[in-house]
Design a protein around this motif. Structure first.
Motif, PDB file in Angstrom:
ATOM      1  N   TRP A 175       0.680  -1.470  -0.072  1.00 24.24           N
ATOM      2  CA  TRP A 175       0.106   0.037  -0.020  1.00 24.24           C
ATOM      3  C   TRP A 175       0.834   1.125   0.058  1.00 24.24           C
ATOM      4  O   TRP A 175       0.683   2.271  -0.529  1.00 24.24           O
ATOM      5  CB  TRP A 175      -0.791  -0.212   1.284  1.00 24.24           C
ATOM      6  N   TYR A 217      -3.562   3.906   6.318  1.00 19.18           N
ATOM      7  CA  TYR A 217      -3.650   2.532   5.434  1.00 19.18           C
ATOM      8  C   TYR A 217      -5.144   2.179   6.189  1.00 19.18           C
ATOM      9  O   TYR A 217      -5.856   1.576   5.307  1.00 19.18           O
ATOM     10  CB  TYR A 217      -2.780   1.733   5.955  1.00 19.18           C
ATOM     11  N   SER A 221      -7.625   0.839   2.769  1.00 15.74           N
ATOM     12  CA  SER A 221      -6.345  -0.048   2.430  1.00 15.74           C
ATOM     13  C   SER A 221      -6.248  -0.799   1.024  1.00 15.74           C
ATOM     14  O   SER A 221      -5.450  -1.914   0.953  1.00 15.74           O
ATOM     15  CB  SER A 221      -6.445  -1.289   3.605  1.00 15.74           C
TER      16      SER A 221
END
Length: 223
Positions: A175, A217, A221
């Motif tokens: 990510w 995140y 995500s």
């Protein structure tokens, strides 16, 4: 006379199954050498070929991406006595024969383990979860058949933390690479190798510390 006696004893031990001979095979390709040994006589020849093929496919890529100075000679050993999955030390990867029996499609265990050789952190100045997270991130990025092993990065769950290591940490790193700043994990890996790593590197590279990155995140995500 003494030599004959020693040889006779050795042959008797072999015959009795007390000493297992280890087949060794050395393969050289494109500047890299792989020494393959096993004391697992039932090792599937096709699996052995896949292990060797995977090494020569992924190791040069990992070396080019992360550490061109990594060692050029690596050893594989399939060990019936090893009870874990696999372990790496001093350029040698030990694979569990039992794991291979139960998970013959997990060929990218090679990718994860040889990444540890490329990492070459020595006495690491970083936490263990970071080392394993980077190795699984490398598997995610360079693995040859993660799908065949039904291996993938996990969806985020409420109880997850970036300190969980392995795939959970790797998903966070994927990510960061996509949504924050490409090249971050490569830079962190290099800092671990030259022992300049501190937790402040995350802020230096991305503008946010790890906890702030994780908070972002958690909000989204998607990779």
């Amino acid at each position: 006379m003494k030599k004959i006696s020693i040889l006779s004893v050795f042959l008797m031990l072999v015959s009795a199954g007390l000493v297992q001979l280890k087949a060794q095979e050395i393969t050289k390709k494109s500047g890299y050498t792989l020494s393959f040994e096993s004391n697992f006589k039932e090792l599937d020849p096709q699996l052995k070929k896949r292990l060797i093929k995977t090494f020569f496919e992924v190791y040069p890529k990992l070396a080019k991406e992360y550490n061109p100075s990594t060692i050029k000679e690596v050893k594989f050993f399939v060990d019936t006595a090893y009870k874990g999955v696999a372990a790496t030390a001093d350029g040698k990867v030990t694979f569990s024969s039992m794991w291979m029996i139960k998970h013959p499609e997990d060929i990218d265990v090679v990718t994860h383990e040889v990444m540890h050789i490329v990492q070459d952190y020595g006495r690491s100045v970083g936490p263990g979860w970071l080392t394993e997270g980077i190795a699984d991130y490398a598997r995610y990025k360079f693995g040859v058949d993660n799908a065949g092993a039904k291996w993938s990065l996990p969806a985020l769950k409420p109880d997850h933390s970036y300190k969980n290591s392995y795939r959970i940490t790797a998903a966070f790193f994927a990510w960061i690479e996509k949504s924050v700043k490409p090249g971050t994990i490569k830079a962190v890996d290099a800092s671990l190798r030259d022992h300049t790593y501190t937790k402040e590197i995350w802020t230096k590279l991305t503008g946010k510390d790890l906890d702030a990155l994780w908070a972002d995140y958690v909000k989204n995500s998607q990779v």
